[in-house]
Design a protein around this motif. Sequence first.
Motif, PDB file in Angstrom:
ATOM      1  N   TYR A 184      20.162  23.718  27.157  1.00 39.58           N
ATOM      2  CA  TYR A 184      21.590  23.771  27.455  1.00 39.58           C
ATOM      3  C   TYR A 184      21.852  25.044  28.258  1.00 39.58           C
ATOM      4  CZ  TYR A 184      21.876  20.540  23.436  1.00 39.58           C
ATOM      5  OH  TYR A 184      21.704  19.495  22.553  1.00 39.58           O
ATOM      6  N   HIS A 185      22.406  24.912  29.462  1.00 38.60           N
ATOM      7  CA  HIS A 185      22.690  26.064  30.314  1.00 38.60           C
ATOM      8  C   HIS A 185      24.188  26.348  30.304  1.00 38.60           C
ATOM      9  CE1 HIS A 185      18.815  26.074  32.962  1.00 38.60           C
ATOM     10  NE2 HIS A 185      18.552  25.829  31.693  1.00 38.60           N
ATOM     11  N   LEU A 186      24.552  27.563  29.873  1.00 39.00           N
ATOM     12  CA  LEU A 186      25.955  27.946  29.733  1.00 39.00           C
ATOM     13  C   LEU A 186      26.297  29.058  30.714  1.00 39.00           C
ATOM     14  CD1 LEU A 186      26.106  28.266  25.821  1.00 39.00           C
ATOM     15  CD2 LEU A 186      26.185  26.183  27.218  1.00 39.00           C
ATOM     16  N   TYR A 187      27.524  28.970  31.289  1.00 34.17           N
ATOM     17  CA  TYR A 187      28.028  29.987  32.215  1.00 34.17           C
ATOM     18  C   TYR A 187      29.491  30.271  31.874  1.00 34.17           C
ATOM     19  CZ  TYR A 187      23.933  28.540  34.881  1.00 34.17           C
ATOM     20  OH  TYR A 187      22.651  28.230  35.259  1.00 34.17           O
ATOM     21  N   PRO A 188      29.981  31.465  32.209  1.00 29.10           N
ATOM     22  CA  PRO A 188      31.404  31.748  31.985  1.00 29.10           C
ATOM     23  C   PRO A 188      32.286  30.678  32.622  1.00 29.10           C
ATOM     24  CG  PRO A 188      30.248  33.746  32.595  1.00 29.10           C
ATOM     25  CD  PRO A 188      29.263  32.617  32.782  1.00 29.10           C
ATOM     26  N   ALA A 243      19.474  34.852  26.542  1.00 30.79           N
ATOM     27  CA  ALA A 243      20.591  35.358  27.342  1.00 30.79           C
ATOM     28  C   ALA A 243      20.062  36.231  28.469  1.00 30.79           C
ATOM     29  CB  ALA A 243      21.558  36.157  26.478  1.00 30.79           C
ATOM     30  N   ARG A 244      20.712  36.124  29.614  1.00 35.71           N
ATOM     31  CA  ARG A 244      20.459  37.012  30.744  1.00 35.71           C
ATOM     32  C   ARG A 244      21.809  37.603  31.148  1.00 35.71           C
ATOM     33  NH1 ARG A 244      16.121  36.169  29.022  1.00 35.71           N
ATOM     34  NH2 ARG A 244      14.227  35.512  30.136  1.00 35.71           N
ATOM     35  N   CYS A 245      21.817  38.431  32.160  1.00 36.68           N
ATOM     36  CA  CYS A 245      23.062  39.099  32.536  1.00 36.68           C
ATOM     37  C   CYS A 245      24.141  38.125  32.979  1.00 36.68           C
ATOM     38  CB  CYS A 245      22.793  40.123  33.647  1.00 36.68           C
ATOM     39  SG  CYS A 245      22.413  39.399  35.266  1.00 36.68           S
ATOM     40  N   ASP A 246      23.741  36.928  33.424  1.00 33.76           N
ATOM     41  CA  ASP A 246      24.694  36.004  34.041  1.00 33.76           C
ATOM     42  C   ASP A 246      24.846  34.668  33.336  1.00 33.76           C
ATOM     43  OD1 ASP A 246      22.154  35.116  34.594  1.00 33.76           O
ATOM     44  OD2 ASP A 246      22.447  34.913  36.751  1.00 33.76           O
ATOM     45  N   SER A 247      24.066  34.429  32.270  1.00 36.26           N
ATOM     46  CA  SER A 247      24.085  33.095  31.664  1.00 36.26           C
ATOM     47  C   SER A 247      23.465  33.133  30.278  1.00 36.26           C
ATOM     48  CB  SER A 247      23.310  32.104  32.547  1.00 36.26           C
ATOM     49  OG  SER A 247      21.952  32.522  32.689  1.00 36.26           O
ATOM     50  N   ILE A 248      23.646  32.024  29.562  1.00 35.67           N
ATOM     51  CA  ILE A 248      23.071  31.827  28.238  1.00 35.67           C
ATOM     52  C   ILE A 248      22.402  30.460  28.224  1.00 35.67           C
ATOM     53  CG2 ILE A 248      23.552  31.620  25.767  1.00 35.67           C
ATOM     54  CD1 ILE A 248      26.102  33.291  26.293  1.00 35.67           C
ATOM     55  N   ARG A 249      21.237  30.403  27.629  1.00 33.61           N
ATOM     56  CA  ARG A 249      20.538  29.120  27.504  1.00 33.61           C
ATOM     57  C   ARG A 249      20.159  28.891  26.055  1.00 33.61           C
ATOM     58  NH1 ARG A 249      15.534  30.127  30.446  1.00 33.61           N
ATOM     59  NH2 ARG A 249      16.196  32.288  30.228  1.00 33.61           N
ATOM     60  N   TYR A 250      20.357  27.664  25.596  1.00 32.50           N
ATOM     61  CA  TYR A 250      19.850  27.243  24.294  1.00 32.50           C
ATOM     62  C   TYR A 250      18.737  26.235  24.523  1.00 32.50           C
ATOM     63  CZ  TYR A 250      23.212  29.522  21.255  1.00 32.50           C
ATOM     64  OH  TYR A 250      23.923  30.462  20.557  1.00 32.50           O
ATOM     65  N   LEU A 251      17.610  26.428  23.850  1.00 26.40           N
ATOM     66  CA  LEU A 251      16.518  25.471  23.866  1.00 26.40           C
ATOM     67  C   LEU A 251      16.338  24.953  22.446  1.00 26.40           C
ATOM     68  CD1 LEU A 251      16.111  26.905  26.611  1.00 26.40           C
ATOM     69  CD2 LEU A 251      13.650  26.601  26.299  1.00 26.40           C
ATOM     70  N   VAL A 252      16.550  23.649  22.279  1.00 25.44           N
ATOM     71  CA  VAL A 252      16.525  23.026  20.959  1.00 25.44           C
ATOM     72  C   VAL A 252      15.431  21.968  20.957  1.00 25.44           C
ATOM     73  CG1 VAL A 252      17.871  21.837  19.200  1.00 25.44           C
ATOM     74  CG2 VAL A 252      19.004  23.436  20.765  1.00 25.44           C
ATOM     75  N   PHE A 308      19.262  42.736  31.896  1.00 22.34           N
ATOM     76  CA  PHE A 308      19.535  42.461  30.483  1.00 22.34           C
ATOM     77  C   PHE A 308      18.878  41.162  30.047  1.00 22.34           C
ATOM     78  CE2 PHE A 308      22.251  40.025  27.520  1.00 22.34           C
ATOM     79  CZ  PHE A 308      22.125  40.828  26.383  1.00 22.34           C
ATOM     80  N   GLY A 309      18.203  41.224  28.896  1.00 26.79           N
ATOM     81  CA  GLY A 309      17.629  40.039  28.294  1.00 26.79           C
ATOM     82  C   GLY A 309      17.740  40.101  26.781  1.00 26.79           C
ATOM     83  N   ALA A 310      18.048  38.994  26.145  1.00 29.30           N
ATOM     84  CA  ALA A 310      18.142  38.939  24.688  1.00 29.30           C
ATOM     85  C   ALA A 310      17.761  37.545  24.215  1.00 29.30           C
ATOM     86  CB  ALA A 310      19.560  39.273  24.217  1.00 29.30           C
ATOM     87  N   THR A 311      17.196  37.495  23.013  1.00 28.80           N
ATOM     88  CA  THR A 311      16.732  36.231  22.458  1.00 28.80           C
ATOM     89  C   THR A 311      16.952  36.223  20.956  1.00 28.80           C
ATOM     90  OG1 THR A 311      15.035  35.776  24.122  1.00 28.80           O
ATOM     91  CG2 THR A 311      14.652  34.867  21.959  1.00 28.80           C
ATOM     92  N   PHE A 312      17.296  35.058  20.414  1.00 28.92           N
ATOM     93  CA  PHE A 312      17.141  34.879  18.973  1.00 28.92           C
ATOM     94  C   PHE A 312      16.558  33.514  18.686  1.00 28.92           C
ATOM     95  CE2 PHE A 312      21.781  33.557  19.143  1.00 28.92           C
ATOM     96  CZ  PHE A 312      21.630  32.256  18.702  1.00 28.92           C
ATOM     97  N   LEU A 346      21.845  22.495  11.632  1.00 29.47           N
ATOM     98  CA  LEU A 346      21.139  22.120  12.859  1.00 29.47           C
ATOM     99  C   LEU A 346      22.092  22.108  14.044  1.00 29.47           C
ATOM    100  CD1 LEU A 346      19.237  19.045  11.366  1.00 29.47           C
ATOM    101  CD2 LEU A 346      18.327  21.364  11.632  1.00 29.47           C
ATOM    102  N   PHE A 347      21.694  22.757  15.121  1.00 28.79           N
ATOM    103  CA  PHE A 347      22.444  22.699  16.382  1.00 28.79           C
ATOM    104  C   PHE A 347      22.238  21.307  16.968  1.00 28.79           C
ATOM    105  CE2 PHE A 347      23.697  25.089  20.386  1.00 28.79           C
ATOM    106  CZ  PHE A 347      23.641  24.003  21.245  1.00 28.79           C
ATOM    107  N   VAL A 348      23.339  20.548  17.154  1.00 38.42           N
ATOM    108  CA  VAL A 348      23.195  19.170  17.629  1.00 38.42           C
ATOM    109  C   VAL A 348      23.899  18.898  18.952  1.00 38.42           C
ATOM    110  CG1 VAL A 348      22.812  18.194  15.337  1.00 38.42           C
ATOM    111  CG2 VAL A 348      25.153  18.421  16.201  1.00 38.42           C
ATOM    112  N   ALA A 349      24.835  19.773  19.372  1.00 39.26           N
ATOM    113  CA  ALA A 349      25.576  19.481  20.605  1.00 39.26           C
ATOM    114  C   ALA A 349      26.399  20.693  21.019  1.00 39.26           C
ATOM    115  CB  ALA A 349      26.494  18.275  20.417  1.00 39.26           C
TER     116      ALA A 349
END
Length: 374
Positions: A301-305, A278-287, A264-268, A46-49
């Motif tokens: 969770y919003h992630l950036y370089p 994922a988008r060209c500029d960021s990654i998001r996790y929805l849990v 660009f768009g990608a999902t798992f 489980l993704f927890v943090a």
Amino acid sequence: MDDISRLNFASTRRDLSEARHTAPNVYADPEIYELEKERIFMRNWLFVAREEEVGEPGSYLALRIFDEPLLLARDKAGVLRAFANVCRHRGVEVAFGQGKTDFFKCPYHGWTYRLDGRLAGAPLMTDNSTFDRTSCQLPSLHLANWGGNIFVNFASDPEPFEDFIKPYQEQFGFLRQEDCRMAVKLPVELDCNWKFAVENLLDIYHVKVLHANTFGAKFNADRKNIKLDPHGMVSYYYESAPSTPDGVSRFGRMPWIEERGDNFGATFRMPPNTHMFARCDSIRYLVIWPVAVDKCKLYAYHLYPRDRFELPDFAERAQVYADYQYVVLEEDRGMMVSLQQAMSSRNYEPGPMAGVEATIHHVLNDYLERMDFR
């Protein structure tokens, strides 16, 4: 249990061209909800943090997973561990919320624990001959890290994490999440069963309808690009604009995917409750975490370089994405509440699935397998 055993899931298990959505009891029966804890959430990684949430020595994060108290703690040497957050005396939680500390102290009787989980002190316990201080410690849980994402498994003998994460690393390792940091963590409470939130994030069918005036106007997915992998994994690539109101990036492309373009768009989907966008500029996790049979809580969770955080107006730029996330989720909220209410309607009957609902069909059948519902 007798009522559950009489449920018929055959129509959901058929080929997609003949399949129907599943029985309403799956979303509304408290007995099924309790079974999900043991058969799904207590067995899976489980993704927890995010690592940044417990990044410094002495930092900790206490949370509950399906009513199980969990404690993440990083010791003074920088080692991160996961514990069951239960005092070995009476079971009271020894930490709450998030912060930094030198030790954990049970607020009830004062038992204290080091950051590595070992007992440091137990007042007035010298007169008990069966008590062994040297072997007493908080129960340890299995912990793993992938790209800065922290995973925990409650099982005593879980699937090796390397096996679990291998397909995600093979398909999405190029996103280099380890070179990103979390900017914000957005909480959203929803009055629906957790599986409705999971399905909603997989539902391509509704994007051009419900989200026609937001991200749906810039979303283009070819069903041929959707991969339905074993064990409920779903992955696909598509065209979509950055997650801002005008579809224009506030940060520019992530350097390691520069060649993929602004669309660009990608999902798992990672069973049981985690989604990556994922988008060209960021990654998001929805849990999504179950709270009750008809309630759940979603964290985004919003992630950036990492280098983006050095921008003088980084917070203002990132807030544009956070605000837009809430707008899109608010569009979904009413539909998920209505879905939940339908499960108690005498007139509801599971309807036929469309070809575009292949992702939901795949995930529902994986769920039925995990629950041993035949």
